[in-house]
Design a protein around this motif. Structure first.
Motif, PDB file in Angstrom:
ATOM      1  N   UNK A 190       0.817  -1.211   0.000  1.00 51.66           N
ATOM      2  CA  UNK A 190       0.000   0.000   0.000  1.00 51.66           C
ATOM      3  C   UNK A 190       0.851   1.261   0.000  1.00 51.66           C
ATOM      4  N   UNK A 191       2.055   1.174   0.559  1.00 57.65           N
ATOM      5  CA  UNK A 191       2.934   2.343   0.623  1.00 57.65           C
ATOM      6  C   UNK A 191       3.224   2.864  -0.773  1.00 57.65           C
ATOM      7  N   UNK A 192       3.419   1.959  -1.715  1.00 60.54           N
ATOM      8  CA  UNK A 192       3.863   2.347  -3.050  1.00 60.54           C
ATOM      9  C   UNK A 192       2.761   2.998  -3.884  1.00 60.54           C
ATOM     10  N   UNK A 193       1.565   3.033  -3.360  1.00 61.71           N
ATOM     11  CA  UNK A 193       0.518   3.804  -4.029  1.00 61.71           C
ATOM     12  C   UNK A 193       0.759   5.294  -3.859  1.00 61.71           C
ATOM     13  N   UNK A 194       1.545   5.653  -2.855  1.00 60.05           N
ATOM     14  CA  UNK A 194       1.757   7.068  -2.548  1.00 60.05           C
ATOM     15  C   UNK A 194       3.219   7.494  -2.570  1.00 60.05           C
ATOM     16  N   UNK A 195       4.142   6.578  -2.290  1.00 61.25           N
ATOM     17  CA  UNK A 195       5.552   6.933  -2.208  1.00 61.25           C
ATOM     18  C   UNK A 195       6.395   5.886  -2.934  1.00 61.25           C
ATOM     19  N   UNK A 196       7.420   6.378  -3.652  1.00 62.14           N
ATOM     20  CA  UNK A 196       8.286   5.458  -4.396  1.00 62.14           C
ATOM     21  C   UNK A 196       9.252   4.717  -3.489  1.00 62.14           C
ATOM     22  N   UNK A 197       9.550   5.301  -2.358  1.00 60.65           N
ATOM     23  CA  UNK A 197      10.480   4.671  -1.436  1.00 60.65           C
ATOM     24  C   UNK A 197      10.551   5.429  -0.136  1.00 60.65           C
ATOM     25  N   UNK A 198      11.443   4.993   0.743  1.00 64.30           N
ATOM     26  CA  UNK A 198      11.548   5.613   2.064  1.00 64.30           C
ATOM     27  C   UNK A 198      11.937   7.084   1.973  1.00 64.30           C
ATOM     28  N   UNK A 199      12.825   7.433   1.058  1.00 64.29           N
ATOM     29  CA  UNK A 199      13.247   8.827   0.955  1.00 64.29           C
ATOM     30  C   UNK A 199      12.098   9.738   0.551  1.00 64.29           C
ATOM     31  N   UNK A 200      11.231   9.263  -0.330  1.00 63.63           N
ATOM     32  CA  UNK A 200      10.065  10.070  -0.693  1.00 63.63           C
ATOM     33  C   UNK A 200       9.159  10.281   0.511  1.00 63.63           C
ATOM     34  N   UNK A 201       9.011   9.260   1.315  1.00 62.94           N
ATOM     35  CA  UNK A 201       8.176   9.354   2.514  1.00 62.94           C
ATOM     36  C   UNK A 201       8.782  10.354   3.500  1.00 62.94           C
ATOM     37  N   UNK A 202      10.086  10.286   3.701  1.00 66.13           N
ATOM     38  CA  UNK A 202      10.748  11.221   4.618  1.00 66.13           C
ATOM     39  C   UNK A 202      10.707  12.640   4.063  1.00 66.13           C
ATOM     40  N   UNK A 203      10.844  12.777   2.743  1.00 60.02           N
ATOM     41  CA  UNK A 203      10.789  14.101   2.122  1.00 60.02           C
ATOM     42  C   UNK A 203       9.436  14.763   2.363  1.00 60.02           C
ATOM     43  N   UNK A 204       8.365  13.973   2.311  1.00 58.93           N
ATOM     44  CA  UNK A 204       7.047  14.535   2.586  1.00 58.93           C
ATOM     45  C   UNK A 204       6.931  14.935   4.054  1.00 58.93           C
ATOM     46  N   UNK A 205       7.510  14.134   4.944  1.00 58.80           N
ATOM     47  CA  UNK A 205       7.530  14.506   6.363  1.00 58.80           C
ATOM     48  C   UNK A 205       8.297  15.812   6.559  1.00 58.80           C
ATOM     49  N   UNK A 206       9.407  15.963   5.839  1.00 57.04           N
ATOM     50  CA  UNK A 206      10.196  17.195   5.925  1.00 57.04           C
ATOM     51  C   UNK A 206       9.410  18.383   5.384  1.00 57.04           C
ATOM     52  N   UNK A 207       8.716  18.187   4.264  1.00 56.15           N
ATOM     53  CA  UNK A 207       7.924  19.286   3.685  1.00 56.15           C
ATOM     54  C   UNK A 207       6.878  19.774   4.685  1.00 56.15           C
ATOM     55  N   UNK A 208       6.176  18.845   5.298  1.00 57.54           N
ATOM     56  CA  UNK A 208       5.179  19.226   6.292  1.00 57.54           C
ATOM     57  C   UNK A 208       5.836  19.907   7.487  1.00 57.54           C
ATOM     58  N   UNK A 209       7.041  19.447   7.836  1.00 55.65           N
ATOM     59  CA  UNK A 209       7.764  20.071   8.929  1.00 55.65           C
ATOM     60  C   UNK A 209       8.118  21.515   8.636  1.00 55.65           C
ATOM     61  N   UNK A 210       8.568  21.797   7.414  1.00 56.75           N
ATOM     62  CA  UNK A 210       8.912  23.167   7.057  1.00 56.75           C
ATOM     63  C   UNK A 210       7.687  24.080   7.099  1.00 56.75           C
ATOM     64  N   UNK A 211       6.524  23.540   6.750  1.00 59.61           N
ATOM     65  CA  UNK A 211       5.310  24.348   6.813  1.00 59.61           C
ATOM     66  C   UNK A 211       5.000  24.715   8.267  1.00 59.61           C
ATOM     67  N   UNK A 212       5.089  23.727   9.157  1.00 57.26           N
ATOM     68  CA  UNK A 212       4.875  24.006  10.583  1.00 57.26           C
ATOM     69  C   UNK A 212       5.931  24.976  11.092  1.00 57.26           C
TER      70      UNK A 212
END
Length: 204
Positions: free
Chosen positions: A46-68
């Motif tokens: 199910x992960x691969x429906x949204x992220x290509x790999x772990x780095x993409x997942x962490x990058x999205x976490x970072x993006x949300x972090x920068x917004x906060x």
């Protein structure tokens, strides 16, 4: 860590939340996508429906972090500060407060090795946070004669680096780095010394 479920249509965010928990507890390279999926309560596929790999997942976490992070910095800068000096000092304290309250985001942003240029969305979020600190530096440095005035980008980078150093060494429980002073006092003193060197505040 307990297995979490997710509401229909919110799988992407459930995975990000799981990654933030794992990043906080194990570091950005200390977990697998399968672990993130398990924590989110879904299958690894199910992960691969949204992220290509772990780095993409962490990058999205970072993006949300920068917004906060940007919101926290902007609030500190604009929250009725009585002077440019008070507003500038508030942004430094906001950096420390963010790192303490959002450790998963902080690690994803600054310790994961993910480039802020990985995606336009991540780069834009990171730039917004940087601009807020530069805005504070610009307003404060106007009190310095033009021929002695450092570029606002350099000015803000110095404070960013100082704040980051205090966080890394003294605000995250790193073994062997205890200080007799609180991280807040260390940062306030460091910023004071820096600003005094620029002639922006007088001697105590």
């Amino acid at each position: 860590m307990s297995k979490r479920g997710y509401h229909h249509g919110n799988l992407r965010q459930a995975l990000v939340d799981a990654a933030l928990e794992l990043v906080r507890d194990k570091g950005p390279t200390g977990f697998t996508l399968s672990e993130a999926a398990k924590l989110a309560g879904v299958t690894p596929a199910a992960v691969y429906r949204h992220f290509q790999g772990r780095e993409d997942l962490i990058a999205e976490a970072a993006r949300q972090g920068y917004i906060i992070f940007s919101d926290v910095m902007a609030f500190a800068y604009n929250d009725g500060q009585p002077s440019a000096l008070a507003a500038f000092e508030a942004t430094g304290r906001a950096y420390l407060a963010f790192a303490q309250k959002y450790p998963g985001h902080y690690v994803a942003m600054f310790e994961s090795g993910i480039s802020v240029n990985r995606s336009p969305e991540l780069a834009d979020a990171a730039s917004k946070a940087k601009r807020i600190l530069e805005q504070a530096a610009t307003a404060l440095s106007e009190r310095i004669p033009a021929d002695r005035r450092p570029p606002a980008s350099m000015f803000s980078a110095h404070i960013w680096a100082m704040s980051h150093g205090v966080v890394e060494l003294f605000a995250r429980g790193t073994p062997g780095t205890r200080s007799p002073y609180s991280p807040e006092d260390l940062l306030e003193a460091g910023i004071g010394i820096y600003l005094r060197g620029l002639g922006l505040i007088g001697n105590d």
